[in-house]
Design an enzyme around this catalytic site. Structure first.
Site, short mmCIF file in Angstrom:
data_model
loop_
_atom_site.label_atom_id
_atom_site.label_comp_id
_atom_site.label_asym_id
_atom_site.label_seq_id
_atom_site.Cartn_x
_atom_site.Cartn_y
_atom_site.Cartn_z
N HIS A 142 -1.94 4.83 10.19
CA HIS A 142 -2.81 6.00 10.36
C HIS A 142 -2.10 7.31 10.04
CE1 HIS A 142 -6.93 5.76 11.61
NE2 HIS A 142 -6.71 4.76 12.43
N SER A 143 -0.79 7.33 10.07
CA SER A 143 -0.08 8.56 9.71
C SER A 143 -0.22 8.87 8.23
CB SER A 143 1.40 8.46 10.09
OG SER A 143 2.00 7.34 9.46
#
Length: 461
Positions: A142-143
């Site tokens: 998700h980063s």
């Protein structure tokens, strides 16, 4: 010199734990082109592994780092020892290679966190399906991107021309991964929780309208009529501390079936997705004598764009929608969901982008706090689960002539939220992906059968 990471992106690293890995995934099923079998399709992928590592997209050669040079904050640096074969792996299913075995394998892969000392992605080439197809399981942290951004990147790596050949592998620099992965705030709880800080900061400049927005939000919350905040979600068997192991199931239906139900009931396809989920959850919990007297509440990301009158700025918000699981009649549940979502969208459209962000962050704040501070269980859940409807490609797509037959979404259960339902359209079909904490819902795969029965019931009303 490390490339600074945005505060939003770093929150996905800070909030991640062994029991709560924060990556999004998808399973792609391809049919080989005429004259090529699954082995030949595999070899097309494998041949690209012999390419120079520099051919891999720059985005996918970056790894996270935290050091004195980044002042203790997370940043990106290029992995000088990048090994593409570590990230692109080959797997064969045991005979007879059913789709159930494939999804069980992907559930196990989905439960494993990505290694922080390497670039945060993996792609698994999976052969051995009994129907002769070839699968690709992809996960990315998700980063780097959210679920909607990942779907866009997967879409851009394919072609709508079945005759096109000599296409780069999805991980190579000539593909869509060469660009920064787009992020669409609002499409998952983790993204919304990270908005708490941004919402608070930007609210200073929009303070004049914040008090009326908060008053309107709380009025809707108390009346359970739709809005970014909820105060009435009951406790369920899946609103518990979660472990890392996952159960996953997926099922596909013709999109036209949902479209017809929506048309006949003056509703949207998103409303039908919610109504199917409502009926499935009701039946599942009833079978276990665990259906609460109060309606379950879903956190639902929604688009506020209007082709006739497009909004400026933020056009995505979050609504808390009572699912009507206490009601026996499928038609009554659909009508209630449709009315709630319509009212909620009207409420959000009356706010500025900053106000929408702040109110959405307020609604997800308890889950965000659990992620950031490591408290697994929320005493009273702010909502019971996340239900997302993600638009996918609208036409058939191909990779070197291999047709993308199915695209299965795998999402992220978060602290105190042991279940996630995500639907994703592809061409003329729609797939529901059910991702659950295995400890909380060991038989979560039963939900897809209930989803099928609920769609049939909605077609009969």
């Amino acid at each position: 010199m490390p490339l600074p990471m945005s505060p939003q992106d770093s929150l996905f690293l800070i909030g991640e734990s062994r029991a709560n890995p924060l990556h999004v995934s998808a399973v792609q099923l391809f049919s080989a082109p005429e004259g090529v079998d699954a082995d030949g399709l595999r070899e097309m992928f494998v041949a690209r592994l012999d390419a120079d590592a520099s051919d891999t997209a720059p985005l996918l050669r970056r790894r996270p780092i935290r050091s004195l040079t980044s002042f203790g904050q997370w940043a990106w640096t290029t992995d000088e020892r990048f090994d593409v074969e570590h990230h692109v792996r080959r797997t064969a299913l045991p005979s007879p290679g059913s789709e159930r075995v494939l999804l069980d394998l992907c559930a196990r892969l989905h439960a494993l966190p990505l290694e922080r000392d390497r670039p945060l992605w993996e792609m698994h080439l999976i052969e051995g399906l009994s129907d002769g197809r070839f699968a690709v399981y992809t996960k990315i942290h998700h980063s780097l991107t959210d679920g909607v951004g990942a779907v866009r990147l997967l879409r851009a790596a394919l072609s709508d021309d079945p005759a096109q050949r000599d296409m780069p592998a999805p991980w190579e620099a000539g593909s869509a991964w060469n660009a920064r992965a787009p992020r669409t705030s609002g499409f998952d709880a983790a993204a919304i929780s990270s908005a708490v800080l941004r919402g608070a900061r930007s609210a200073v400049g929009d303070a004049a309208g914040m008090v009326p927005a908060l008053a309107s939000t709380m009025t809707h919350a108390l009346g359970e009529t739709g809005g970014p905040v909820n105060v009435a979600a009951p406790q369920t068997i899946f609103n518990v501390s979660i472990g890392s192991a996952r159960r996953y199931s997926a099922r596909t239906w013709p999109l036209e079936r949902l479209r017809l139900v929506a048309k006949l009931n003056d509703a949207s396809i998103n409303d039908v997705v919610l109504a199917m989920s409502s009926g499935a959850l009701r039946a599942y919990l009833q079978e276990r004598n665990a259906l609460p007297d109060r309606s379950l509440v879903a956190m639902v990301p929604v688009s506020l764009s209007d082709d006739a009158a497009p909004r400026q700025g933020n056009d995505v918000g979050v609504l808390m929608c009572p699912l009507g699981t206490h009601l026996d009649d499928p038609a009554e549940r659909l009508a209630g969901i449709s009315a709630c979502m319509a009212e909620g969208k009207r409420t959000l459209r009356s706010m500025s982008g900053t106000q929408i962000l702040a109110m959405s962050a307020l609604g997800a704040a308890p889950v965000g706090a659990s992620l950031l501070f490591g408290h697994q269980r929320v005493v009273r859940p702010p909502f019971n689960l996340i239900i997302s409807n993600v638009p996918g490609p609208k036409e058939p797509l191909y990779w070197n002539g291999a047709r993308l037959d199915a695209l299965y979404p795998m999402s992220v259960p978060v602290a105190g939220q042991g279940l996630n339902i995500t639907s994703l359209s592809n061409d003329d079909s729609i797939t529901f992906g059910v991702t659950a904490c295995r400890r909380a819902m060991p038989d979560a795969t039963m939900l897809t059968d209930h989803l099928d029965r609920e769609l049939t019931a909605l077609e009969s009303v």
